[in-house]
Motif scaffolding. Structure first.
Motif, PDB file in Angstrom:
ATOM      1  N   GLU A  89      12.992  16.415  36.935  1.00  0.00           N
ATOM      2  CA  GLU A  89      11.922  17.370  36.696  1.00  0.00           C
ATOM      3  C   GLU A  89      11.039  17.465  37.934  1.00  0.00           C
ATOM      4  N   GLU A  90      10.546  18.674  38.173  1.00  0.00           N
ATOM      5  CA  GLU A  90       9.623  18.910  39.283  1.00  0.00           C
ATOM      6  C   GLU A  90       8.224  19.174  38.751  1.00  0.00           C
ATOM      7  N   PHE A  91       7.246  18.795  39.544  1.00  0.00           N
ATOM      8  CA  PHE A  91       5.859  19.165  39.301  1.00  0.00           C
ATOM      9  C   PHE A  91       5.511  20.206  40.351  1.00  0.00           C
ATOM     10  N   LEU A  92       5.235  21.425  39.894  1.00  0.00           N
ATOM     11  CA  LEU A  92       5.023  22.550  40.799  1.00  0.00           C
ATOM     12  C   LEU A  92       3.597  23.058  40.690  1.00  0.00           C
ATOM     13  N   ALA A  93       3.006  23.358  41.852  1.00  0.00           N
ATOM     14  CA  ALA A  93       1.668  23.945  41.919  1.00  0.00           C
ATOM     15  C   ALA A  93       1.806  25.425  42.238  1.00  0.00           C
ATOM     16  N   PRO A  94       1.546  26.326  41.272  1.00  0.00           N
ATOM     17  CA  PRO A  94       1.688  27.756  41.544  1.00  0.00           C
ATOM     18  C   PRO A  94       0.826  28.192  42.726  1.00  0.00           C
ATOM     19  N   ALA A  95       1.449  28.890  43.666  1.00  0.00           N
ATOM     20  CA  ALA A  95       0.741  29.370  44.851  1.00  0.00           C
ATOM     21  C   ALA A  95       1.618  30.386  45.559  1.00  0.00           C
ATOM     22  N   GLU A  96       0.975  31.397  46.165  1.00  0.00           N
ATOM     23  CA  GLU A  96       1.732  32.428  46.879  1.00  0.00           C
ATOM     24  C   GLU A  96       2.538  31.836  48.018  1.00  0.00           C
ATOM     25  N   ALA A  97       2.035  30.759  48.616  1.00  0.00           N
ATOM     26  CA  ALA A  97       2.716  30.159  49.762  1.00  0.00           C
ATOM     27  C   ALA A  97       3.900  29.294  49.352  1.00  0.00           C
ATOM     28  N   GLY A  98       4.135  29.113  48.068  1.00  0.00           N
ATOM     29  CA  GLY A  98       5.196  28.234  47.599  1.00  0.00           C
ATOM     30  C   GLY A  98       6.575  28.711  47.995  1.00  0.00           C
ATOM     31  N   GLU A  99       7.458  27.770  48.256  1.00  0.00           N
ATOM     32  CA  GLU A  99       8.835  28.089  48.616  1.00  0.00           C
ATOM     33  C   GLU A  99       9.782  27.946  47.437  1.00  0.00           C
ATOM     34  N   ASP A 100       9.281  27.407  46.335  1.00  0.00           N
ATOM     35  CA  ASP A 100      10.081  27.310  45.116  1.00  0.00           C
ATOM     36  C   ASP A 100       9.737  28.465  44.186  1.00  0.00           C
ATOM     37  N   THR A 101      10.734  28.932  43.459  1.00  0.00           N
ATOM     38  CA  THR A 101      10.502  29.932  42.415  1.00  0.00           C
ATOM     39  C   THR A 101      10.841  29.282  41.079  1.00  0.00           C
ATOM     40  N   PHE A 102       9.918  29.400  40.128  1.00  0.00           N
ATOM     41  CA  PHE A 102      10.199  28.835  38.816  1.00  0.00           C
ATOM     42  C   PHE A 102      10.054  29.909  37.744  1.00  0.00           C
ATOM     43  N   ALA A 103      10.761  29.676  36.659  1.00  0.00           N
ATOM     44  CA  ALA A 103      10.748  30.608  35.532  1.00  0.00           C
ATOM     45  C   ALA A 103      10.011  29.967  34.372  1.00  0.00           C
ATOM     46  N   ASP A 104       9.202  30.776  33.721  1.00  0.00           N
ATOM     47  CA  ASP A 104       8.376  30.323  32.603  1.00  0.00           C
ATOM     48  C   ASP A 104       8.614  31.280  31.449  1.00  0.00           C
ATOM     49  N   CYS A 105       8.862  30.738  30.254  1.00  0.00           N
ATOM     50  CA  CYS A 105       9.050  31.596  29.088  1.00  0.00           C
ATOM     51  C   CYS A 105       7.716  31.785  28.385  1.00  0.00           C
ATOM     52  N   PRO A 106       7.290  33.030  28.163  1.00  0.00           N
ATOM     53  CA  PRO A 106       6.013  33.265  27.481  1.00  0.00           C
ATOM     54  C   PRO A 106       6.063  33.006  25.976  1.00  0.00           C
ATOM     55  N   ASN A 107       7.267  32.741  25.455  1.00  0.00           N
ATOM     56  CA  ASN A 107       7.410  32.603  24.001  1.00  0.00           C
ATOM     57  C   ASN A 107       7.685  31.169  23.546  1.00  0.00           C
ATOM     58  N   CYS A 108       8.242  30.332  24.448  1.00  0.00           N
ATOM     59  CA  CYS A 108       8.534  28.949  24.077  1.00  0.00           C
ATOM     60  C   CYS A 108       8.152  28.054  25.236  1.00  0.00           C
ATOM     61  N   ASP A 109       8.487  26.771  25.148  1.00  0.00           N
ATOM     62  CA  ASP A 109       8.043  25.835  26.176  1.00  0.00           C
ATOM     63  C   ASP A 109       9.041  25.690  27.321  1.00  0.00           C
ATOM     64  N   GLN A 153      16.320  36.728  37.907  1.00  0.00           N
ATOM     65  CA  GLN A 153      15.395  37.851  38.036  1.00  0.00           C
ATOM     66  C   GLN A 153      14.355  37.828  36.929  1.00  0.00           C
ATOM     67  N   GLU A 154      13.211  38.411  37.230  1.00  0.00           N
ATOM     68  CA  GLU A 154      12.171  38.597  36.214  1.00  0.00           C
ATOM     69  C   GLU A 154      12.778  39.353  35.028  1.00  0.00           C
ATOM     70  N   GLY A 155      12.552  38.844  33.828  1.00  0.00           N
ATOM     71  CA  GLY A 155      13.075  39.504  32.642  1.00  0.00           C
ATOM     72  C   GLY A 155      14.411  38.991  32.168  1.00  0.00           C
ATOM     73  N   ASP A 156      15.076  38.138  32.957  1.00  0.00           N
ATOM     74  CA  ASP A 156      16.311  37.519  32.462  1.00  0.00           C
ATOM     75  C   ASP A 156      15.996  36.758  31.174  1.00  0.00           C
ATOM     76  N   PRO A 157      16.945  36.698  30.245  1.00  0.00           N
ATOM     77  CA  PRO A 157      16.652  36.048  28.959  1.00  0.00           C
ATOM     78  C   PRO A 157      16.417  34.548  29.109  1.00  0.00           C
ATOM     79  N   CYS A 158      15.471  34.053  28.364  1.00  0.00           N
ATOM     80  CA  CYS A 158      15.222  32.611  28.305  1.00  0.00           C
ATOM     81  C   CYS A 158      16.455  31.943  27.702  1.00  0.00           C
ATOM     82  N   PRO A 159      16.996  30.897  28.325  1.00  0.00           N
ATOM     83  CA  PRO A 159      18.173  30.224  27.768  1.00  0.00           C
ATOM     84  C   PRO A 159      17.922  29.608  26.397  1.00  0.00           C
ATOM     85  N   THR A 160      16.654  29.379  26.060  1.00  0.00           N
ATOM     86  CA  THR A 160      16.331  28.750  24.779  1.00  0.00           C
ATOM     87  C   THR A 160      16.114  29.764  23.671  1.00  0.00           C
TER      88      THR A 160
END
Length: 566
Positions: free
Chosen positions: A214-234, A392-399
């Motif tokens: 698991e990674e601990f990520l700090a959201p920031a425009e300068a970040g080099e990692d892209t992470f996906a977050d589901c607005p409906n589940c965890d 891509q933005e909008g890809d289905p959440c695997p969960t």
């Protein structure tokens, strides 16, 4: 403990700059240099000036306190390491060009440590012989080295950086799970104390190996990692770690594959336009070389191949794009018209979206010709399914299937359940309760200490400069003497009183510097509270300003002291 002496800016090595450095790309790089916290020594190599070192040390202190709180023991291991342990685990080669390698005068091979799994494993092997010696958690806070191809973004991506790395050693998997949970909780406390906005996301293990990461990520425009977050589940994951279930479909009703003339359509865009079909109906086949052997990667035509995922899948093998020379040597590979059907001496892998039964328009391995109704599993076989598309933005959440949201972030921590990879390679055993050898299982846990400085700067700065959270700031109060001798005398008097009360004080007592420059520097440097001895100094009145909110009020010296020491 004695109170820290008042730090006078007239004696401080901290030259501020009005303009951004010419090579600065991100906010933290600009502000840390302008505010006099760091200076560039060489590409990816940075010197920490007094104010920057104070912030760095404060972060170290917080990390150290939370590691000690879970029973971890601090050690210091060398940064200059022998080749042999890394060769035993395969990482001497796996790290590739990122590993700093060197030789001593006798020709012996060494490296500058990027991480220390091997050396900690050997230390425990030397010190622990029985199950009674375990579990144990060891850690260090030390400079690490990686030969970055393109050092950038100031201290965010350097060739030398400060890191806390810790390692857990247990005799059973349940113990590893407990050690992992202890670190996960400790990291949450660390980042909350630092004042960082962060997310915990699923991640890939990479060259580290292991089962869970698991990674601990700090959201920031300068970040080099892209992470996906589901607005409906965890669900939350680094995009490199997202995988989808293979879902075969019934393709029995699809007509036989048929070649169709498609002159001058070597790209997905030209093919889709020529046939009047969406790009998603086509099959893109990207050719790469894996340790010199050609591999075709199949994805839907409307998606891009994530080469990072391909490299991760084939690691430690070298992955590179095919060249004109490769096409010239293989007449059966027709640039722009490659299809999976009939390919020889080519390994074919595909994204799960190219599931058995799905039908595609794809190359026919002939110039100016494609084929339609080409069905996966009927007309061609996929040797291995691998998640290789760019998420891509909008890809289905695997969960749950809800559309994912994407954001950029800075990796500030990473935790791994390594299992027995390193213990196997280096034969780390202890005697178990039954008197028989037991293979030890390990965890590895890192926090980017110097990177956390940049992450904080990225998240908390405003248009005026840095804006540190109280616990990591280089001082509690920045006292400004705005003008003449009377103001300077009052500023120094107040500074001494604040220091005597236990506060860390930075006082701007510079002579010949205008009040405007002092105010600008105070906001640029980002100390949480700014106390100004200004126009009402003769009355014993000062101005107290909150750096973050901008709120200010006039107080008597005694009121200001009471407010700041409450």
């Amino acid at each position: 403990m004695a109170n820290a002496p008042v730090q006078r800016m007239s004696q401080l090595m901290a030259k501020t700059l009005r303009d951004d450095p010419a090579d600065a790309e991100v906010l933290s790089h600009k502000l840390l240099v302008r505010a006099g916290y760091v200076r560039r020594t060489a590409a990816g190599i940075w010197s920490w000036l007094p104010l920057g070192k104070k912030v760095l040390s404060n972060i170290e202190r917080i990390v150290r306190e939370e590691m000690d709180a879970i029973g971890a023991q601090e050690v210091t291991l060398p940064a200059l390491l022998p080749r042999e342990p890394y060769e035993a685990t395969g990482r001497w080669d796996e790290y590739g060009a990122e590993l700093f390698r060197l030789q001593d005068r006798k020709g012996g091979d060494y490296l500058l440590g990027p991480t220390h799994e091997e050396i900690f494993t050997l230390l425990v092997k030397d010190q622990c012989s029985s199950y009674k010696d375990l579990p144990v958690i060891l850690y260090q806070i030390q400079n690490k080295f990686r030969d970055e191809a393109r050092p950038r973004a100031g201290i965010l991506r350097g060739r030398e950086f400060l890191m806390k790395d810790s390692y857990s050693f247990d005799t059973e998997d349940e113990g590893l799970a407990r050690s992992y949970a202890l670190h996960r909780q400790a990291y949450q406390r660390v980042f909350e104390r630092l004042g960082l906005d962060y997310r915990i996301v699923a991640a890939t293990a990479g060259a580290m190996g292991g089962s869970k990461s698991e990674e601990f990520l700090a959201p920031a425009e300068a970040g080099e990692d892209t992470f996906a977050d589901c607005p409906n589940c965890d669900f939350a994951a680094n995009t490199e770690a997202i995988s989808y279930e293979l879902k075969p479909v019934d393709g029995s009703a699809v007509a036989a594959a048929e070649e169709i003339p498609t002159p001058d359509t070597p790209t997905i865009e030209t093919l889709a336009a020529s046939l009047g079909v969406p790009a998603s109906a086509t099959l893109k086949n990207l050719l790469v070389k894996v340790d010199g052997e050609i591999v075709a990667v199949g994805v839907p035509g409307d998606r891009e191949v994530d080469l990072g995922k391909v490299e991760e899948h084939f690691a430690p093998a070298t992955v590179e794009m095919v060249t004109e020379t490769d096409f010239a040597e293989r007449a059966d590979l027709v640039r722009g018209y490659v299809g999976p059907q009939g390919l020889e001496k080519v390994t074919y892998i595909a994204d799960p979206r190219v599931a058995p039964g799905t039908a595609w328009i794809t190359g026919a391995n002939k110039d100016g010709t494609h084929a339609k109704n080409v069905v996966a599993g009927r007309d061609f076989e996929v040797e291995e399914y691998v998640d290789v598309v760019v998420v891509q933005e909008g890809d289905p959440c695997p969960t749950c299937g809800t559309g994912l949201k994407l954001d950029r972030a800075i990796e500030i921590g990473h935790i791994f359940q390594l299992g027995r990879k390193y213990a196997d390679a280096l034969k780390l055993d202890v005697l178990g309760q039954n008197g028989k050898p037991v293979r030890v299982t390990m965890g590895s846990y890192g926090i980017g200490v110097s990177r956390a400085v940049a992450a904080l700067a990225e998240q908390t700065a405003d248009e005026k400069g840095l804006c540190w959270p109280a616990e990591v700031a280089p001082a509690d109060v920045h006292v400004v003497a705005a003008g003449k001798a009377l103001q300077t005398e009052l500023a120094l008097e107040v500074s001494d009183k604040l220091s005597a009360a236990g506060l860390r004080v930075l006082v701007d007592d510079r002579a010949g510097v205008s009040p405007g420059v002092k105010f600008t520097d105070a906001e640029l440097m980002g100390v949480p509270k700014i106390l100004v001895a200004g126009r009402r100094s003769a009355e014993g009145v000062v101005e107290l300003k909150d750096r973050r909110t901008g709120d200010r009020e006039e107080l008597t010296v005694d009121e200001a002291l009471a407010r700041l020491t409450a």
